[in-house]
Design a protein around this motif. Sequence first.
Motif, PDB file in Angstrom:
ATOM      1  N   LEU A 194       0.834  -1.207   0.000  1.00 33.81           N
ATOM      2  CA  LEU A 194       0.000   0.000   0.000  1.00 33.81           C
ATOM      3  C   LEU A 194       0.868   1.255   0.000  1.00 33.81           C
ATOM      4  O   LEU A 194       0.586   2.211  -0.721  1.00 33.81           O
ATOM      5  CB  LEU A 194      -0.937   0.002   1.220  1.00 33.81           C
ATOM      6  N   ALA A 195       1.945   1.228   0.787  1.00 32.42           N
ATOM      7  CA  ALA A 195       2.822   2.403   0.832  1.00 32.42           C
ATOM      8  C   ALA A 195       3.500   2.601  -0.526  1.00 32.42           C
ATOM      9  O   ALA A 195       3.619   3.728  -1.010  1.00 32.42           O
ATOM     10  CB  ALA A 195       3.861   2.242   1.942  1.00 32.42           C
ATOM     11  N   ALA A 196       3.920   1.496  -1.154  1.00 37.72           N
ATOM     12  CA  ALA A 196       4.569   1.611  -2.473  1.00 37.72           C
ATOM     13  C   ALA A 196       3.598   2.209  -3.474  1.00 37.72           C
ATOM     14  O   ALA A 196       3.946   3.105  -4.244  1.00 37.72           O
ATOM     15  CB  ALA A 196       5.053   0.236  -2.942  1.00 37.72           C
ATOM     16  N   ARG A 197       2.363   1.736  -3.441  1.00 35.39           N
ATOM     17  CA  ARG A 197       1.364   2.267  -4.370  1.00 35.39           C
ATOM     18  C   ARG A 197       1.122   3.749  -4.112  1.00 35.39           C
ATOM     19  O   ARG A 197       1.013   4.537  -5.037  1.00 35.39           O
ATOM     20  CB  ARG A 197       0.049   1.511  -4.212  1.00 35.39           C
ATOM     21  N   ALA A 198       1.026   4.105  -2.825  1.00 35.77           N
ATOM     22  CA  ALA A 198       0.799   5.518  -2.493  1.00 35.77           C
ATOM     23  C   ALA A 198       1.969   6.364  -2.996  1.00 35.77           C
ATOM     24  O   ALA A 198       1.788   7.511  -3.387  1.00 35.77           O
ATOM     25  CB  ALA A 198       0.611   5.678  -0.988  1.00 35.77           C
ATOM     26  N   CYS A 199       3.175   5.795  -2.990  1.00 32.81           N
ATOM     27  CA  CYS A 199       4.351   6.528  -3.490  1.00 32.81           C
ATOM     28  C   CYS A 199       4.429   6.491  -5.014  1.00 32.81           C
ATOM     29  O   CYS A 199       5.304   7.125  -5.603  1.00 32.81           O
ATOM     30  CB  CYS A 199       5.642   5.923  -2.931  1.00 32.81           C
ATOM     31  N   GLY A 200       3.574   5.729  -5.652  1.00 30.81           N
ATOM     32  CA  GLY A 200       3.517   5.767  -7.115  1.00 30.81           C
ATOM     33  C   GLY A 200       3.901   4.481  -7.832  1.00 30.81           C
ATOM     34  O   GLY A 200       3.932   4.463  -9.060  1.00 30.81           O
ATOM     35  N   TYR A 201       4.152   3.386  -7.087  1.00 29.61           N
ATOM     36  CA  TYR A 201       4.689   2.206  -7.761  1.00 29.61           C
ATOM     37  C   TYR A 201       3.990   0.909  -7.362  1.00 29.61           C
ATOM     38  O   TYR A 201       3.673   0.708  -6.194  1.00 29.61           O
ATOM     39  CB  TYR A 201       6.181   2.071  -7.447  1.00 29.61           C
ATOM     40  N   GLY A 202       3.821   0.040  -8.327  1.00 32.10           N
ATOM     41  CA  GLY A 202       3.254  -1.282  -8.076  1.00 32.10           C
ATOM     42  C   GLY A 202       4.310  -2.217  -7.489  1.00 32.10           C
ATOM     43  O   GLY A 202       5.504  -1.903  -7.487  1.00 32.10           O
ATOM     44  N   THR A 203       3.843  -3.345  -6.999  1.00 30.17           N
ATOM     45  CA  THR A 203       4.767  -4.326  -6.412  1.00 30.17           C
ATOM     46  C   THR A 203       4.441  -5.719  -6.941  1.00 30.17           C
ATOM     47  O   THR A 203       3.340  -5.958  -7.442  1.00 30.17           O
ATOM     48  CB  THR A 203       4.626  -4.386  -4.875  1.00 30.17           C
ATOM     49  N   ARG A 204       5.391  -6.604  -6.803  1.00 33.38           N
ATOM     50  CA  ARG A 204       5.171  -8.027  -7.092  1.00 33.38           C
ATOM     51  C   ARG A 204       5.783  -8.815  -5.946  1.00 33.38           C
ATOM     52  O   ARG A 204       6.784  -8.368  -5.382  1.00 33.38           O
ATOM     53  CB  ARG A 204       5.880  -8.431  -8.388  1.00 33.38           C
ATOM     54  N   ALA A 205       5.167  -9.932  -5.603  1.00 36.68           N
ATOM     55  CA  ALA A 205       5.710 -10.713  -4.483  1.00 36.68           C
ATOM     56  C   ALA A 205       5.872 -12.165  -4.879  1.00 36.68           C
ATOM     57  O   ALA A 205       5.098 -12.692  -5.683  1.00 36.68           O
ATOM     58  CB  ALA A 205       4.778 -10.621  -3.283  1.00 36.68           C
ATOM     59  N   ARG A 206       6.871 -12.809  -4.307  1.00 39.39           N
ATOM     60  CA  ARG A 206       7.094 -14.252  -4.515  1.00 39.39           C
ATOM     61  C   ARG A 206       7.347 -14.914  -3.186  1.00 39.39           C
ATOM     62  O   ARG A 206       8.065 -14.382  -2.349  1.00 39.39           O
ATOM     63  CB  ARG A 206       8.338 -14.459  -5.364  1.00 39.39           C
ATOM     64  N   GLY A 207       6.740 -16.079  -3.029  1.00 40.71           N
ATOM     65  CA  GLY A 207       6.961 -16.817  -1.786  1.00 40.71           C
ATOM     66  C   GLY A 207       7.750 -18.080  -2.002  1.00 40.71           C
ATOM     67  O   GLY A 207       8.113 -18.764  -1.067  1.00 40.71           O
ATOM     68  N   ASP A 208       7.994 -18.408  -3.281  1.00 37.34           N
ATOM     69  CA  ASP A 208       8.698 -19.673  -3.554  1.00 37.34           C
ATOM     70  C   ASP A 208      10.135 -19.381  -3.963  1.00 37.34           C
ATOM     71  O   ASP A 208      10.391 -18.785  -5.002  1.00 37.34           O
ATOM     72  CB  ASP A 208       7.978 -20.449  -4.654  1.00 37.34           C
ATOM     73  N   PHE A 209      11.018 -19.757  -3.107  1.00 35.51           N
ATOM     74  CA  PHE A 209      12.453 -19.608  -3.360  1.00 35.51           C
ATOM     75  C   PHE A 209      13.152 -20.613  -2.458  1.00 35.51           C
ATOM     76  O   PHE A 209      12.515 -21.224  -1.591  1.00 35.51           O
ATOM     77  CB  PHE A 209      12.927 -18.179  -3.039  1.00 35.51           C
ATOM     78  N   ARG A 210      14.439 -20.790  -2.676  1.00 37.40           N
ATOM     79  CA  ARG A 210      15.184 -21.717  -1.820  1.00 37.40           C
ATOM     80  C   ARG A 210      15.555 -20.969  -0.542  1.00 37.40           C
ATOM     81  O   ARG A 210      16.407 -20.085  -0.551  1.00 37.40           O
ATOM     82  CB  ARG A 210      16.434 -22.234  -2.519  1.00 37.40           C
ATOM     83  N   ASP A 211      14.872 -21.313   0.524  1.00 37.82           N
ATOM     84  CA  ASP A 211      15.024 -20.586   1.792  1.00 37.82           C
ATOM     85  C   ASP A 211      16.489 -20.457   2.204  1.00 37.82           C
ATOM     86  O   ASP A 211      16.946 -19.379   2.583  1.00 37.82           O
ATOM     87  CB  ASP A 211      14.280 -21.302   2.927  1.00 37.82           C
ATOM     88  N   ASP A 212      17.207 -21.587   2.104  1.00 41.20           N
ATOM     89  CA  ASP A 212      18.583 -21.580   2.614  1.00 41.20           C
ATOM     90  C   ASP A 212      19.484 -20.679   1.789  1.00 41.20           C
ATOM     91  O   ASP A 212      20.319 -19.960   2.327  1.00 41.20           O
ATOM     92  CB  ASP A 212      19.159 -22.997   2.649  1.00 41.20           C
ATOM     93  N   GLU A 213      19.275 -20.720   0.464  1.00 39.15           N
ATOM     94  CA  GLU A 213      20.104 -19.860  -0.405  1.00 39.15           C
ATOM     95  C   GLU A 213      19.886 -18.396  -0.074  1.00 39.15           C
ATOM     96  O   GLU A 213      20.816 -17.600   0.000  1.00 39.15           O
ATOM     97  CB  GLU A 213      19.725 -20.081  -1.876  1.00 39.15           C
ATOM     98  N   LEU A 214      18.604 -18.053   0.124  1.00 43.38           N
ATOM     99  CA  LEU A 214      18.288 -16.652   0.403  1.00 43.38           C
ATOM    100  C   LEU A 214      18.856 -16.224   1.759  1.00 43.38           C
ATOM    101  O   LEU A 214      19.406 -15.132   1.905  1.00 43.38           O
ATOM    102  CB  LEU A 214      16.770 -16.466   0.369  1.00 43.38           C
ATOM    103  N   SER A 215      18.724 -17.094   2.749  1.00 42.78           N
ATOM    104  CA  SER A 215      19.246 -16.764   4.077  1.00 42.78           C
ATOM    105  C   SER A 215      20.752 -16.575   4.016  1.00 42.78           C
ATOM    106  O   SER A 215      21.304 -15.660   4.628  1.00 42.78           O
ATOM    107  CB  SER A 215      18.921 -17.876   5.076  1.00 42.78           C
TER     108      SER A 215
END
Length: 469
Positions: A194-215
Amino acid sequence: MSAVWRRYHEATKHTVERLRRSRHFLDWANMPDPFRHYEGAPVVDLPADAPAPLCGALEALRGGLGRPNARDGAEFLSQLLFHTAAISATRVVAATGHRYALRVNPSSGNLHPTEFHFATRGLKGWPDGLYHYRPSSHMAEQRATGDWVSGLGLEAPLVFVLTTIAWREAWKYQSRAYRYCCHDMGHAWEALNLAARACGYGTRARGDFRDDELSRMLGVTDEWAMLVVAVDCEAKGTAIRERRWTGGTPNRLSEEIVPYPLIEEVHEAGRELTGERWEQRAGAAEHSYKDDEPFAVVARRRRSALDFRGGERSITLEQLRTLLEAAGRGGFVDPWAYVHRVEGMEPGLYRSNLELVRREDQRVVAAGLSLGQDLAGNSCVTFSMIADLERATALHGERGYRYAHFEAGAIGQRLYIAAEAMGFQSTGIGAFYDDAVHRYLELEQGQVIYHFACGYAVKDERLGPVDHD
Ligand SMILES: Cc1cc2nc3c(=O)[nH]c(=O)nc-3n(C[C@H](O)[C@H](O)[C@H](O)COP(=O)(O)O)c2cc1C
């Protein structure tokens, strides 16, 4: 298919007997610090005078985009985080005079398990790198320089990785805490959208990734990466590709960490990427709205009601419809409504399309089902969010359990903002008697995963202005 999530969910249901048997007490001396710092990492100031985003609250909720007005990367990050996760008030404990911070994003027990990390690439005047947000002083801790966006799974000039520290919640809520960590994640995610949109920009989200690699990439140990959120903002500066680690050491949150095997187990089971991708996009608006308060004001004024002024004002049917519209449909979660005081509606239990299921006063029932919390009966309307966990996990494997809870949290966040925009308040309610709700609603399938109440809040005499460290 194995079903660790089902075992976890059953084992963490509230029942009167389980609560009576519980010997748990709060070990205040061992309470986890709600603020994470990476000590020794260079800190970068986020300007205090960044402009407020130019967008109405209801407009942002309906997918509208504000007109970008930050002059450079530092101002943009400052306005974005100031309206997503910064401290927005303090509360004073009357007996001791002790003050504690409240933030823009809500959190069960105000324990704030969610941490905001972000990678930037090409933001004007802002060094490319990997950062951790320090809400206690509204600053960014620089953990590395260079291009850290590559490898996060989404490409954009600004990509967030939201992590959770389960121990912060487990300290109070024990094994049930994983549910709240996921709800909090959903609230934080939607606060960011919501804050990103209010600032003028859309967002995309992903929940599938390799947890360990990201950590590993983030250099975190006690934090679990749960969500990647890309902000499609403009990039103007030059990109520095070469990576250099500047690090910092995470502060110790408490003396002792008590293990909760059920939490470890359900999180571990969700690590496997067996199902479909889970990707979400925030849409664009078709309308513009009159009489819409600025998002900046509404987001920072949002507070959870400690209780509601029962028996007084009602909300209108149109306001209830706006709440339901803001909540949204689809996905895995469907809200049922215990209507107490809505003008033009009979008190009763309704489905999300406002079909009447039971015609009678629901106040005692709603409070009783919410572990006897008065606020669920004193509100104007209280929701039970019913999730199709079987479908979520059939599609996404064990990881679907997280996604359904993220979704419920995101719905809660939209309800908080919608109610506040219309002049009343809300409270998320994570505590309820699960199976008693199922019996009362006569559900044949689905599980209740979140309660949520909206109405006119009683005044909180202990609220004060923002304190920074
Ligand atoms: C997932 C979740 C569950 C919550 N559960 C309850 C609850 O059962 N009872 C309650 O009074 N407040 C509940 N709250 C409200 C929190 O206590 C509140 O968000 C926190 O104290 C911070 O205050 P704020 O929302 O005003 O920032 C919950 C909030 C969240 C996000």
